[in-house]
Motif scaffolding. Sequence first.
Motif, PDB file in Angstrom:
ATOM      1  N   ARG A  73      -0.071   5.979 -11.293  1.00 66.07           N
ATOM      2  CA  ARG A  73       0.460   4.836 -11.304  1.00 66.07           C
ATOM      3  C   ARG A  73       1.241   4.432 -12.900  1.00 66.07           C
ATOM      4  N   SER A  74       2.234   3.784 -12.520  1.00 66.05           N
ATOM      5  CA  SER A  74       2.651   3.018 -14.205  1.00 66.05           C
ATOM      6  C   SER A  74       1.604   1.640 -14.073  1.00 66.05           C
ATOM      7  N   ALA A  75       1.508   1.356 -15.168  1.00 65.69           N
ATOM      8  CA  ALA A  75       1.137  -0.397 -15.215  1.00 65.69           C
ATOM      9  C   ALA A  75       1.771  -1.024 -13.915  1.00 65.69           C
ATOM     10  N   LYS A  76       2.838  -1.172 -13.569  1.00 62.55           N
ATOM     11  CA  LYS A  76       3.717  -2.539 -12.670  1.00 62.55           C
ATOM     12  C   LYS A  76       2.758  -2.009 -11.433  1.00 62.55           C
ATOM     13  N   SER A  77       3.505  -0.749 -10.847  1.00 63.35           N
ATOM     14  CA  SER A  77       2.990  -0.167  -9.623  1.00 63.35           C
ATOM     15  C   SER A  77       1.372  -0.525  -9.550  1.00 63.35           C
ATOM     16  N   GLN A  78       0.200  -0.314 -10.608  1.00 66.26           N
ATOM     17  CA  GLN A  78      -1.033  -0.874 -10.499  1.00 66.26           C
ATOM     18  C   GLN A  78      -1.336  -2.364  -9.897  1.00 66.26           C
ATOM     19  N   LYS A  79      -0.254  -2.348 -10.675  1.00 72.62           N
ATOM     20  CA  LYS A  79      -0.819  -4.744 -10.391  1.00 72.62           C
ATOM     21  C   LYS A  79      -0.462  -4.860  -9.177  1.00 72.62           C
ATOM     22  N   LYS A  80       0.896  -4.150  -8.522  1.00 71.27           N
ATOM     23  CA  LYS A  80       0.784  -4.262  -7.504  1.00 71.27           C
ATOM     24  C   LYS A  80       0.109  -4.134  -6.477  1.00 71.27           C
ATOM     25  N   ILE A  81      -0.339  -3.153  -6.873  1.00 69.68           N
ATOM     26  CA  ILE A  81      -1.683  -2.462  -5.652  1.00 69.68           C
ATOM     27  C   ILE A  81      -2.896  -3.739  -5.915  1.00 69.68           C
ATOM     28  N   ALA A  82      -2.750  -3.802  -6.743  1.00 67.89           N
ATOM     29  CA  ALA A  82      -4.201  -4.712  -6.729  1.00 67.89           C
ATOM     30  C   ALA A  82      -3.883  -5.708  -6.897  1.00 67.89           C
ATOM     31  N   ILE A  83      -2.746  -6.129  -6.631  1.00 63.59           N
ATOM     32  CA  ILE A  83      -2.887  -7.450  -5.334  1.00 63.59           C
ATOM     33  C   ILE A  83      -2.224  -7.168  -3.879  1.00 63.59           C
ATOM     34  N   LYS A  84      -1.256  -6.046  -3.377  1.00 67.60           N
ATOM     35  CA  LYS A  84      -2.087  -5.980  -1.781  1.00 67.60           C
ATOM     36  C   LYS A  84      -3.016  -5.189  -1.651  1.00 67.60           C
ATOM     37  N   GLN A  85      -4.789  -5.450  -2.147  1.00 70.09           N
ATOM     38  CA  GLN A  85      -5.720  -4.042  -1.952  1.00 70.09           C
ATOM     39  C   GLN A  85      -6.537  -6.307  -2.032  1.00 70.09           C
ATOM     40  N   ARG A  86      -6.168  -7.348  -2.481  1.00 67.24           N
ATOM     41  CA  ARG A  86      -6.564  -8.017  -2.120  1.00 67.24           C
ATOM     42  C   ARG A  86      -6.756  -9.111  -0.916  1.00 67.24           C
ATOM     43  N   ARG A  87      -5.591  -8.344   0.000  1.00 66.17           N
ATOM     44  CA  ARG A  87      -5.606  -8.341   1.682  1.00 66.17           C
ATOM     45  C   ARG A  87      -5.166  -7.481   2.684  1.00 66.17           C
ATOM     46  N   ALA A  88      -6.167  -7.013   1.921  1.00 64.18           N
ATOM     47  CA  ALA A  88      -6.243  -4.770   2.623  1.00 64.18           C
ATOM     48  C   ALA A  88      -7.432  -4.594   3.476  1.00 64.18           C
ATOM     49  N   LYS A  89      -8.253  -6.146   3.532  1.00 67.44           N
ATOM     50  CA  LYS A  89      -9.051  -6.299   4.870  1.00 67.44           C
ATOM     51  C   LYS A  89      -8.861  -5.992   6.626  1.00 67.44           C
ATOM     52  N   VAL A  90      -9.487  -4.487   6.633  1.00 67.55           N
ATOM     53  CA  VAL A  90      -9.762  -4.567   8.394  1.00 67.55           C
ATOM     54  C   VAL A  90     -10.370  -4.798   9.079  1.00 67.55           C
ATOM     55  N   GLU A  91     -10.725  -5.702  10.153  1.00 68.35           N
ATOM     56  CA  GLU A  91     -12.256  -5.923  10.321  1.00 68.35           C
ATOM     57  C   GLU A  91     -13.077  -4.659  11.318  1.00 68.35           C
ATOM     58  N   GLN A  92     -13.835  -5.024  11.398  1.00 69.27           N
ATOM     59  CA  GLN A  92     -14.667  -3.768  11.458  1.00 69.27           C
ATOM     60  C   GLN A  92     -14.694  -3.172  12.926  1.00 69.27           C
ATOM     61  N   GLY A  93     -14.468  -3.881  13.985  1.00 71.81           N
ATOM     62  CA  GLY A  93     -14.358  -3.029  15.346  1.00 71.81           C
ATOM     63  C   GLY A  93     -13.006  -1.986  15.257  1.00 71.81           C
ATOM     64  N   LEU A  94     -11.805  -2.653  14.558  1.00 72.52           N
ATOM     65  CA  LEU A  94     -10.700  -1.254  13.909  1.00 72.52           C
ATOM     66  C   LEU A  94     -10.836   0.215  12.950  1.00 72.52           C
ATOM     67  N   GLU A  95     -11.853  -1.243  11.979  1.00 74.07           N
ATOM     68  CA  GLU A  95     -12.507   0.276  11.319  1.00 74.07           C
ATOM     69  C   GLU A  95     -13.719   1.678  11.449  1.00 74.07           C
ATOM     70  N   GLU A  96     -13.958   0.686  12.583  1.00 76.60           N
ATOM     71  CA  GLU A  96     -15.431   2.057  13.340  1.00 76.60           C
ATOM     72  C   GLU A  96     -14.139   2.266  14.818  1.00 76.60           C
ATOM     73  N   GLN A  97     -13.471   2.693  14.701  1.00 72.49           N
ATOM     74  CA  GLN A  97     -12.606   3.404  15.222  1.00 72.49           C
ATOM     75  C   GLN A  97     -11.857   4.295  14.433  1.00 72.49           C
ATOM     76  N   PHE A  98     -11.347   3.551  13.334  1.00 74.30           N
ATOM     77  CA  PHE A  98     -10.499   4.381  12.606  1.00 74.30           C
ATOM     78  C   PHE A  98     -11.242   6.181  12.134  1.00 74.30           C
ATOM     79  N   GLN A  99     -12.591   5.361  11.673  1.00 71.72           N
ATOM     80  CA  GLN A  99     -13.717   6.590  11.468  1.00 71.72           C
ATOM     81  C   GLN A  99     -13.766   7.735  12.813  1.00 71.72           C
ATOM     82  N   ALA A 100     -13.774   7.044  14.089  1.00 69.18           N
ATOM     83  CA  ALA A 100     -13.579   8.249  15.311  1.00 69.18           C
ATOM     84  C   ALA A 100     -12.238   8.813  14.938  1.00 69.18           C
ATOM     85  N   GLY A 101     -11.135   8.303  14.512  1.00 70.31           N
ATOM     86  CA  GLY A 101     -10.212   8.985  14.286  1.00 70.31           C
ATOM     87  C   GLY A 101      -8.829   8.285  15.296  1.00 70.31           C
ATOM     88  N   ARG A 102      -9.784   7.252  16.444  1.00 65.84           N
ATOM     89  CA  ARG A 102      -8.425   7.211  17.844  1.00 65.84           C
ATOM     90  C   ARG A 102      -8.606   5.693  17.623  1.00 65.84           C
TER      91      ARG A 102
END
Length: 208
Positions: free
Chosen positions: A141-170
């Motif tokens: 990614r370009s430096a600008k794109s990397q900066k945008k992604i870094a800002i997005k990643q600050r609010r990329a938290k997924v709750e535990q119950g949902l993350e466990e379901q993503f591990q199962a794929g359903r």
Amino acid sequence: MGISRDHWHKRRKTGGKRPQPHKKRKFELGRPAALTKLGAKRIHTVRTRGGNKKYRALRLDIGNFSWGSEGVAKKTRVIDVMYHPSNNELVRTKTLTKSTIVQIDAVPFRQWYESHYGLPLGRKKGVKLAEAEEAVLNRKRSAKSQKKIAIKQRRAKVEQGLEEQFQAGRVLACVASRPGQCGRCDGYVLEGKELDFYMKKIKQKKSK
């Protein structure tokens, strides 16, 4: 005898019979329930009052489901019927109605999340990813794109119950549309207190 939606054939609260004011009318008709099943898509068209149409889904296995907290919707496969608030018989027969709790394929949501945030979701530690998945997560990614992604990643938290379901794929979702009326099986992914509530209900049902 056809199915009718009139009220004059019912007795009064006191138990007295009502007089019949007229014979049955076309505008009082009712139709048999669609009882949409889980399976390859099959939809019948019904002509209704005023020349309008209803789309009676007899079988469905795909729908549009939205992930509310992320503000994204994806077309995905309905895998199974897990719970129904009105009747356990509808779970056994895999019948789709409004408010049915279903299990859907999590892959389209995971692909979107990993592409959007550049972070893995529901991946087990030490498990090797496929080349295509590696490329999405580690693409240049370009430096600008990397900066945008870094800002997005600050609010990329997924709750535990949902993350466990993503591990199962359903993931669990609720059907919000009326398949027997509009011929679609659309809904939303369960999150937060609503997810906890239905998880508890499903566990109670299994323990019986």
